[in-house]
Design a protein around this motif. Structure first.
Motif, PDB file in Angstrom:
ATOM      1  N   ALA A 142      -6.083  -9.552   6.139  1.00  0.00           N
ATOM      2  CA  ALA A 142      -6.064  -8.122   6.117  1.00  0.00           C
ATOM      3  C   ALA A 142      -5.138  -7.404   7.282  1.00  0.00           C
ATOM      4  O   ALA A 142      -4.615  -8.176   7.950  1.00  0.00           O
TER       5      ALA A 142
ATOM      6  N   LEU B 119       0.849  -1.003  -0.047  1.00  0.00           N
ATOM      7  CA  LEU B 119      -0.089   0.049  -0.148  1.00  0.00           C
ATOM      8  C   LEU B 119       0.913   1.135  -0.011  1.00  0.00           C
ATOM      9  O   LEU B 119       1.676   1.359   0.776  1.00  0.00           O
TER      10      LEU B 119
ATOM     11  N   TRP C 177      -8.054   1.743   9.768  1.00  0.00           N
ATOM     12  CA  TRP C 177      -8.531   1.158   8.554  1.00  0.00           C
ATOM     13  C   TRP C 177      -8.177  -0.248   8.195  1.00  0.00           C
ATOM     14  O   TRP C 177      -7.384  -0.757   8.888  1.00  0.00           O
ATOM     15  N   ARG C 178      -9.261  -0.978   7.572  1.00  0.00           N
ATOM     16  CA  ARG C 178      -8.847  -2.407   7.314  1.00  0.00           C
ATOM     17  C   ARG C 178      -8.425  -2.518   5.743  1.00  0.00           C
ATOM     18  O   ARG C 178      -9.203  -1.928   4.837  1.00  0.00           O
ATOM     19  N   PHE C 179      -7.124  -2.952   5.484  1.00  0.00           N
ATOM     20  CA  PHE C 179      -6.595  -3.144   4.088  1.00  0.00           C
ATOM     21  C   PHE C 179      -6.607  -4.617   3.721  1.00  0.00           C
ATOM     22  O   PHE C 179      -6.054  -5.646   4.389  1.00  0.00           O
ATOM     23  N   ASP C 180      -7.544  -4.825   2.811  1.00  0.00           N
ATOM     24  CA  ASP C 180      -7.930  -6.333   2.268  1.00  0.00           C
ATOM     25  C   ASP C 180      -6.649  -6.539   1.447  1.00  0.00           C
ATOM     26  O   ASP C 180      -6.586  -5.708   0.417  1.00  0.00           O
TER      27      ASP C 180
ATOM     28  N   PRO D  77       0.956  -1.221  11.130  1.00  0.00           N
ATOM     29  CA  PRO D  77      -0.203  -2.268  10.866  1.00  0.00           C
ATOM     30  C   PRO D  77      -0.360  -3.476  11.728  1.00  0.00           C
ATOM     31  O   PRO D  77       0.902  -3.942  12.165  1.00  0.00           O
TER      32      PRO D  77
ATOM     33  N   ARG E  54      -6.745  -5.174  -2.265  1.00  0.00           N
ATOM     34  CA  ARG E  54      -5.859  -4.132  -2.015  1.00  0.00           C
ATOM     35  C   ARG E  54      -6.683  -3.088  -1.914  1.00  0.00           C
ATOM     36  O   ARG E  54      -6.062  -1.886  -2.304  1.00  0.00           O
ATOM     37  N   ARG E  55      -7.582  -3.113  -0.942  1.00  0.00           N
ATOM     38  CA  ARG E  55      -8.484  -1.978  -0.837  1.00  0.00           C
ATOM     39  C   ARG E  55      -8.607  -1.723   0.633  1.00  0.00           C
ATOM     40  O   ARG E  55      -8.929  -2.643   1.464  1.00  0.00           O
ATOM     41  N   SER E  56      -8.824  -0.577   0.942  1.00  0.00           N
ATOM     42  CA  SER E  56      -8.712   0.095   2.471  1.00  0.00           C
ATOM     43  C   SER E  56     -10.337   0.537   2.594  1.00  0.00           C
ATOM     44  O   SER E  56     -11.049   1.175   1.780  1.00  0.00           O
ATOM     45  N   THR E  57     -10.863   0.026   3.584  1.00  0.00           N
ATOM     46  CA  THR E  57     -12.209   0.588   4.321  1.00  0.00           C
ATOM     47  C   THR E  57     -11.952   1.131   5.750  1.00  0.00           C
ATOM     48  O   THR E  57     -11.211   0.410   6.496  1.00  0.00           O
TER      49      THR E  57
ATOM     50  N   SER F 210       0.738   5.533   0.000  1.00  0.00           N
ATOM     51  CA  SER F 210      -0.302   6.758   0.398  1.00  0.00           C
ATOM     52  C   SER F 210       0.544   8.041   0.544  1.00  0.00           C
ATOM     53  O   SER F 210       1.529   7.723   1.165  1.00  0.00           O
TER      54      SER F 210
END
Length: 273
Positions: free
Chosen positions: A20, A3, A30-33, A12, A37-40, A5
């Motif tokens: 994740a 990741l 935040w949770r990074f799958d 992490p 490769r997406r964060s929510t 940013s």
């Protein structure tokens, strides 16, 4: 690299299922799958001023967080919240309290507490209540974390003059120094299989009781039974790099944050010199 940013992302944790990473950015968790490769964002209710001291329970369903409470002088206070999201439950009555570890039975938390201007290590039930002071002294004790068998709590302490790694029994007894080098060693993290300890080493130009941002640092690895440490990465980082447990569940990988890979390790001192 998993990741990238432009914002400051920190600390992490690996989820227990290995799917994740959990990290903090902008006061949120935040949770990074790893597959998408997406964060929510993780819903932490009113706790929207979280620092980089957050740890998953051993069951993996609960997150303990350190949230700065504005009404209490912006002190860091420990809360728990479901990993799936929800309203936080307060754990520590006093601040500042910076979370670092869960006991393997998920019944207790260990953290660094500033009381009367002195920072020591404390233990408290996950449901709250009276805190127990595990260390005492005029020096800084920080970064406590249980071994997977619950037999030891590792931590870092400046009691020897430099910041070094120590371990003690869960009641605070039998303190034992585990590193003996010329660096300032921080944030020991024990692998899930209990065999290895990963940690961060600052160069001697950093004060023992400081762990600043944006410095050349080593990530090092040593046997949990004690012995020589070896460098596994040269990183431009420090604060936020590996403040929290960051091993993968299979004990084969580490998650960490770097502002860049330090490009010229030859100019750095040799570990142990």
């Amino acid at each position: 690299m998993l990741l990238e940013s432009p914002a400051a992302i920190q600390a992490p944790n690996w989820t227990r299922d290995g799917a994740a990473l959990v990290y903090n950015e902008g006061g949120l968790l935040w949770r990074f799958d790893l597959a998408s490769r997406r964060s929510t964002p993780i819903d932490t209710g009113f706790a929207t001023s979280n620092n980089n001291d957050h740890v998953l329970s051993w069951r993996g369903d609960t997150l303990a967080i350190s949230h700065h409470v504005a009404a209490e002088g912006n002190d860091s206070i420990v809360f728990t919240v479901p990993l799936a999201g929800g309203e936080p439950t307060r754990v520590t009555a006093h601040g500042p309290s910076y979370l670092h570890g869960w006991s393997p039975d998920d019944r207790s938390l260990v953290y660094t507490g500033g009381r009367g201007g002195v920072f020591d290590i404390y233990r408290i039930a996950t449901t709250g209540g009276e805190e127990t002071r595990l260390t005492s002294g005029d020096w800084l004790d920080d970064g406590p974390e249980y071994t997977p068998d619950g037999a030891w709590i590792w931590f870092n302490s400046s009691r020897s003059g430099r910041m070094q790694l120590w371990r003690m029994r869960p009641d605070g007894g039998a303190p034992e120094r585990m590193t003996h080098d010329g660096f300032n060693d921080w944030f020991p993290h024990i692998s899930p299989d209990g065999r290895s300890v990963a940690f961060l080493s600052y160069l001697p130009d950093v004060a023992p009781d400081d762990h600043p941002w944006y410095r050349p640092v080593y990530l090092r690895l040593m046997p949990a039974a004690g012995g020589p440490a070896r460098v596994i990465a040269y990183v431009y980082g420090g604060q936020g790099t590996i403040n929290v447990p960051s091993w993968s569940p299979d004990s084969r990988r580490l998650a960490f944050v770097s502002n860049s890979v330090f490009a010229d390790p030859i100019t750095l001192p040799v570990p142990g010199s």
